[in-house]
Design a protein around this motif. Structure first.
Motif, PDB file in Angstrom:
ATOM      1  N   ILE B 142       0.856  -1.186   0.000  1.00  0.00           N
ATOM      2  CA  ILE B 142       0.000   0.000   0.000  1.00  0.00           C
ATOM      3  C   ILE B 142       0.898   1.245   0.000  1.00  0.00           C
ATOM      4  O   ILE B 142       1.668   1.463   0.936  1.00  0.00           O
ATOM      5  CB  ILE B 142      -0.897   0.018   1.255  1.00  0.00           C
ATOM      6  CG1 ILE B 142      -1.699  -1.283   1.376  1.00  0.00           C
ATOM      7  CG2 ILE B 142      -1.831   1.230   1.226  1.00  0.00           C
ATOM      8  CD1 ILE B 142      -2.660  -1.538   0.236  1.00  0.00           C
ATOM      9  N   PRO B 143       0.836   2.050  -1.073  1.00  0.00           N
ATOM     10  CA  PRO B 143       1.683   3.244  -1.119  1.00  0.00           C
ATOM     11  C   PRO B 143       1.420   4.131   0.098  1.00  0.00           C
ATOM     12  O   PRO B 143       0.277   4.283   0.522  1.00  0.00           O
ATOM     13  CB  PRO B 143       1.242   3.948  -2.406  1.00  0.00           C
ATOM     14  CG  PRO B 143       0.633   2.882  -3.249  1.00  0.00           C
ATOM     15  CD  PRO B 143       0.011   1.920  -2.288  1.00  0.00           C
ATOM     16  N   GLY B 144       2.503   4.659   0.657  1.00  0.00           N
ATOM     17  CA  GLY B 144       2.354   5.545   1.797  1.00  0.00           C
ATOM     18  C   GLY B 144       2.476   4.846   3.141  1.00  0.00           C
ATOM     19  O   GLY B 144       2.441   5.491   4.187  1.00  0.00           O
ATOM     20  N   ALA B 183       4.717   8.663  -3.824  1.00  0.00           N
ATOM     21  CA  ALA B 183       4.247   7.613  -2.916  1.00  0.00           C
ATOM     22  C   ALA B 183       4.287   6.255  -3.598  1.00  0.00           C
ATOM     23  O   ALA B 183       4.338   5.223  -2.941  1.00  0.00           O
ATOM     24  CB  ALA B 183       2.828   7.916  -2.438  1.00  0.00           C
ATOM     25  N   ILE B 184       4.253   6.226  -4.935  1.00  0.00           N
ATOM     26  CA  ILE B 184       4.342   4.959  -5.661  1.00  0.00           C
ATOM     27  C   ILE B 184       5.798   4.584  -5.880  1.00  0.00           C
ATOM     28  O   ILE B 184       6.206   3.438  -5.720  1.00  0.00           O
ATOM     29  CB  ILE B 184       3.606   5.084  -7.024  1.00  0.00           C
ATOM     30  CG1 ILE B 184       2.107   5.265  -6.775  1.00  0.00           C
ATOM     31  CG2 ILE B 184       3.861   3.876  -7.899  1.00  0.00           C
ATOM     32  CD1 ILE B 184       1.320   5.662  -8.003  1.00  0.00           C
ATOM     33  N   ILE B 185       6.599   5.599  -6.247  1.00  0.00           N
ATOM     34  CA  ILE B 185       8.008   5.349  -6.556  1.00  0.00           C
ATOM     35  C   ILE B 185       8.798   4.976  -5.299  1.00  0.00           C
ATOM     36  O   ILE B 185       9.660   4.097  -5.337  1.00  0.00           O
ATOM     37  CB  ILE B 185       8.627   6.606  -7.230  1.00  0.00           C
ATOM     38  CG1 ILE B 185       7.947   6.868  -8.572  1.00  0.00           C
ATOM     39  CG2 ILE B 185      10.110   6.465  -7.403  1.00  0.00           C
ATOM     40  CD1 ILE B 185       8.055   5.741  -9.576  1.00  0.00           C
ATOM     41  N   THR B 218       4.908  -4.707 -11.296  1.00  0.00           N
ATOM     42  CA  THR B 218       3.972  -3.589 -11.258  1.00  0.00           C
ATOM     43  C   THR B 218       2.965  -3.728 -12.388  1.00  0.00           C
ATOM     44  O   THR B 218       3.108  -4.614 -13.234  1.00  0.00           O
ATOM     45  CB  THR B 218       4.695  -2.234 -11.333  1.00  0.00           C
ATOM     46  OG1 THR B 218       3.765  -1.191 -11.030  1.00  0.00           O
ATOM     47  CG2 THR B 218       5.273  -1.987 -12.717  1.00  0.00           C
ATOM     48  N   GLN B 219       1.956  -2.887 -12.385  1.00  0.00           N
ATOM     49  CA  GLN B 219       0.920  -2.956 -13.419  1.00  0.00           C
ATOM     50  C   GLN B 219       0.600  -1.564 -13.945  1.00  0.00           C
ATOM     51  O   GLN B 219       0.520  -0.604 -13.179  1.00  0.00           O
ATOM     52  CB  GLN B 219      -0.342  -3.588 -12.827  1.00  0.00           C
ATOM     53  CG  GLN B 219      -1.550  -3.474 -13.740  1.00  0.00           C
ATOM     54  CD  GLN B 219      -2.750  -4.239 -13.217  1.00  0.00           C
ATOM     55  OE1 GLN B 219      -2.699  -5.451 -13.077  1.00  0.00           O
ATOM     56  NE2 GLN B 219      -3.818  -3.539 -12.915  1.00  0.00           N
ATOM     57  N   VAL B 220       0.410  -1.481 -15.239  1.00  0.00           N
ATOM     58  CA  VAL B 220       0.033  -0.216 -15.879  1.00  0.00           C
ATOM     59  C   VAL B 220      -1.315  -0.414 -16.558  1.00  0.00           C
ATOM     60  O   VAL B 220      -1.516  -1.405 -17.260  1.00  0.00           O
ATOM     61  CB  VAL B 220       1.074   0.177 -16.958  1.00  0.00           C
ATOM     62  CG1 VAL B 220       0.711   1.521 -17.575  1.00  0.00           C
ATOM     63  CG2 VAL B 220       2.470   0.221 -16.371  1.00  0.00           C
ATOM     64  N   ILE B 221      -2.225   0.509 -16.347  1.00  0.00           N
ATOM     65  CA  ILE B 221      -3.526   0.442 -17.022  1.00  0.00           C
ATOM     66  C   ILE B 221      -3.397   1.061 -18.408  1.00  0.00           C
ATOM     67  O   ILE B 221      -2.847   2.148 -18.573  1.00  0.00           O
ATOM     68  CB  ILE B 221      -4.608   1.181 -16.210  1.00  0.00           C
ATOM     69  CG1 ILE B 221      -4.809   0.471 -14.873  1.00  0.00           C
ATOM     70  CG2 ILE B 221      -5.924   1.218 -16.986  1.00  0.00           C
ATOM     71  CD1 ILE B 221      -5.780   1.183 -13.959  1.00  0.00           C
ATOM     72  N   VAL B 222      -3.878   0.332 -19.407  1.00  0.00           N
ATOM     73  CA  VAL B 222      -3.745   0.767 -20.794  1.00  0.00           C
ATOM     74  C   VAL B 222      -5.097   1.215 -21.322  1.00  0.00           C
ATOM     75  O   VAL B 222      -6.085   0.504 -21.182  1.00  0.00           O
ATOM     76  CB  VAL B 222      -3.238  -0.403 -21.670  1.00  0.00           C
ATOM     77  CG1 VAL B 222      -3.154   0.018 -23.115  1.00  0.00           C
ATOM     78  CG2 VAL B 222      -1.901  -0.891 -21.152  1.00  0.00           C
ATOM     79  N   GLY B 223      -5.117   2.381 -21.907  1.00  0.00           N
ATOM     80  CA  GLY B 223      -6.326   2.793 -22.609  1.00  0.00           C
ATOM     81  C   GLY B 223      -7.280   3.648 -21.798  1.00  0.00           C
ATOM     82  O   GLY B 223      -8.314   4.051 -22.297  1.00  0.00           O
ATOM     83  N   ALA B 224      -6.937   3.923 -20.530  1.00  0.00           N
ATOM     84  CA  ALA B 224      -7.801   4.822 -19.756  1.00  0.00           C
ATOM     85  C   ALA B 224      -7.431   6.261 -20.068  1.00  0.00           C
ATOM     86  O   ALA B 224      -8.267   7.153 -20.058  1.00  0.00           O
ATOM     87  CB  ALA B 224      -7.645   4.542 -18.268  1.00  0.00           C
TER      88      ALA B 224
END
Lengths: 242, 436
Positions: B142-144, B183-185, B218-224
């Motif tokens: 959980i970031p943070g 917070a993600i990095i 990690t995961q990246v959302i594509v197309g949003a």
């Protein structure tokens, strides 16, 4: 000359030994059957000899780290005539002094490797598809019906995964079973008639619930699913039973 | 009750693409379970994706309101939270029956990041310490959350991950204002440095505990959001290089809500684009390609009709055809129709004998693609050369994945997606005389 062996791996290795000692370039290997067919070739009954078998196996190991294992897996297919494809491949290996499986330009190597892969693939599928039912505290049982007799290839995996449990994996096609206890595991034979396993309802239902909801309804792809879980395996898969 | 929670918290976790259980060899004799180096998939769901781990959220009672997320605070969905005890028991019972390889635990943010991480870690502690469970655990950080919690997570789990979700800081600001890029990095950096330090420790003391032996993903959302494939692959590259990621997952955006800048529910899910990105990702990881070779600022998007390796080969006719009997491994890998396994087999087999096209078939090469790019024993067997303008049409694929919209019923759109080779008329005409 036709070499009849007793359908054990040691027997087959002994046959190879005998063929090489006789320098027989036209040998054919066959498992011994009850009624030996009439043949114009001479025949030789191979007497299984562990010392001879070990010498052949030692020689094959020298060709490459996985050669013996791959031959063994191919042999487990018990396909008709597999012994003779193995003999050709062993000849290729021993005459070149190198790993025969690296020489895929030979038809026999290509064929044996693909059989060997099929057996490995099914063993891998059994690691995926065994579904245990809990029968009592620390006692589990599962049924499988693989096409090939792969119990020997999966026993160690399950024993080391559940070292303190007692379990049985019944192979209902070849009438054999893996029996595993904290003391170790072995393969035993099964009677022809085996009672069905009792239901393990609570967790089977939870598993089916999970299986349904985890599918993303906006990307349904049943064809792809069938590719990974062929229909023939679904009989014993909890999540595909209603 | 438990079944209801499983429905809610399993259903909410299905948007995470990752399910791999590979990369760890954890084992122990005093309990049960072990991790299989190559990972094991136990089933495949109706969407054709594998089920390896019990993938659930600890809770979906989120305090955040990220627009792209189904669990955002403002969304009216049923809520639930597992207790650590019941989730640990469920995982163990599923595992004992060989349904799963282990647990993939993620969560919405309950109260605050530390509280959420503490709940998740409690579950892991029960599994590892009380049950002596040695199966696979993937924990979504959980970031943070406090760095000490992150460190403990690494000692309990096999793999850690932080989802980067949106491919640029700008999109993140727009859609997830409560999440900060730093917070993600920060946890990604912490995982990397903890792991490096752990590797040093284990050189000195083999008994030092393992920290996330299967690394991070990690995961990246594509197309949003409007980022191009070029910027996504540049991001991927830096994630692999800078944070030693084991995998970057791509998840085609499935509309879960209305938002002025998000695609609406009538926009088809970009499954084919996701597929092409995975192919490109494979080229980066196994085929020794550089991100800049696959797409560049002039051609910022992957060709949907062509796999990225074919597309690259068509842009570089000067390198082809290659001689199958002398080309180096790196070059063989770049030939369409030759994969990692068949390239290795070619190298092995050509030590023994000169190879021809039939031998290539025995090595498992896809001749119908490779034929345009290789010579064997001095002979080029195709009738169309690598620089021919019609080769592109010949190699183009129909869509293997239908681009479904919500208004299609699945059965009809599956049928529509079935066309295989789509040759243009000019190509067909050009091919005619060749066939005679």
């Amino acid at each position: 000359m036709v070499y009849y062996y007793d359908s054990t791996f040691d027997g087959l290795m002994t046959a190879i030994f005998d063929i090489y000692s006789a320098k027989d370039n036209e040998a054919i290997i066959q498992p011994t059957t009850e009624n030996v067919p009439f043949t114009l070739y001479g025949s030789h009954n191979v007497i299984t000899n562990v010392a001879k078998s070990d010498r052949v196996q030692k020689g094959l190991r020298k060709l490459g780290p996985r050669v013996l294992e791959q031959l063994y897996k191919a042999w487990l297919s018990h396909d008709d005539g597999i012994e003779n494809i193995m003999l050709s491949v062993i000849r290729i290996g021993l005459s070149s002094g190198k790993d025969p499986f690296e020489q895929r330009t030979h038809e026999a190597v290509c064929k044996l490797d693909s059989i060997q892969r099929k057996v490995s693939r099914e063993a891998e599928r059994m690691l995926q598809f065994v579904r245990f039912k809990k029968l009592a505290e620390n006692l589990y049982a599962a049924d499988i019906e693989p096409h090939f007799d792969v119990l020997e290839l999966i026993g160690e995996h399950f024993h080391s995964r559940f070292p303190q449990s007692n379990f049985i994996i019944r192979n209902l096609r070849h009438y054999k079973a893996i029996l595993s206890t904290p003391a170790g595991w072995h393969i035993t034979s099964l009677p022809r008639d085996n009672p069905p396993l009792p239901k393990d309802a609570e967790y089977e239902n939870l598993w089916r619930t999970y299986f349904k909801i985890i599918a993303n309804e906006s990307r349904i792809n049943l064809k792809l699913q069938r590719q990974f879980v062929p229909l023939k395996y679904r009989k014993h898969l909890t999540e595909f039973q209603i | 009750m438990l079944e209801e929670k499983l429905k809610i918290l399993g259903g909410a976790a299905k948007y995470d693409a990752s399910c791999s259980s590979s990369g760890s060899g954890r084992a122990g004799k005093d309990g049960f379970g072990n991790a299989h180096m190559a990972g094991i998939c136990h089933s495949w769901a109706a969407d054709g994706r594998c089920i390896s781990l019990l993938k659930v959220l600890m809770s979906n009672e989120c305090v955040y309101n990220c627009s792209y997320c189904v669990n955002r605070r403002g969304n009216d969905v049923p809520r639930a939270t597992f207790t650590p005890e019941e989730l640990a028991a469920l995982t163990a019972e599923f595992y004992r029956r060989n349904y799963i390889e282990g647990l993939f635990l993620s969560s919405a943010v309950v109260h605050n990041p530390d509280y959420t991480m503490e709940l998740m870690l409690k579950t892991l502690r029960i599994l590892r310490k009380s049950y002596r469970f040695y199966g696979y655990i993937h924990l979504k950080v959980i970031p943070g959350a406090d760095p000490l919690l992150l460190y403990e997570a690494g000692l309990l789990a096999d793999r850690l991950s932080v989802n980067i979700e949106l491919p640029s800081e700008k999109s993140l600001k727009l859609l997830a204002p409560q999440k900060k890029k730093t917070a993600i990095i920060r946890p990604m950096e912490a995982i990397k440095s903890n792991k490096l330090q752990n590797l040093e420790e284990r050189k000195l003391f083999t008994s030092a505990p393992l920290f996330a032996p299967a690394g991070q993903t990690t995961q990246v959302i594509v197309g949003a959001t409007p980022e191009s494939d070029f910027s996504i692959l540049q991001l991927t590259k830096s994630l692999y290089n800078r944070y030693n990621m084991k995998r970057v997952y791509y998840s085609a955006y499935i509309p879960v809500g209305r938002h002025p800048i998000l695609p609406g529910p009538d926009r088809p899910v970009p499954l084919l684009r996701e597929h092409r990105l995975y192919q490109a990702d494979w080229l980066l990881r196994f085929y020794r390609f550089d991100a800049d070779e696959i797409v560049d600022s002039e051609n910022p998007n992957l060709d949907l009709n062509l796999d990225p390796k074919c597309a690259w080969a068509l842009r570089h006719p000067e390198l082809f055809p290659v001689d199958i009997n002398s080309a180096e491994y790196e070059l063989l890998l770049r030939v369409p129709g030759i994969g990692v396994t068949s390239a290795r087999r070619i190298i092995e087999a050509r030590r023994h004998k000169k190879l021809d096209l039939d031998d290539m078939r025995k090595m498992g090469c896809v001749i119908k693609r490779a034929i345009y790019f290789v010579t064997a024993k001095g002979r080029f067997a195709a009738t169309v050369s690598p620089d021919s303008p019609i080769l592109r049409d010949i190699l183009s694929e129909g869509t293997p994945y239908p681009q479904m919209s919500l208004f299609d019923t699945p059965s009809t759109s599956l049928l529509q997606g079935g066309s295989k080779l789509s040759l243009s008329d000019s190509t067909r005409a050009a091919l005619q005389p060749v066939k005679i």
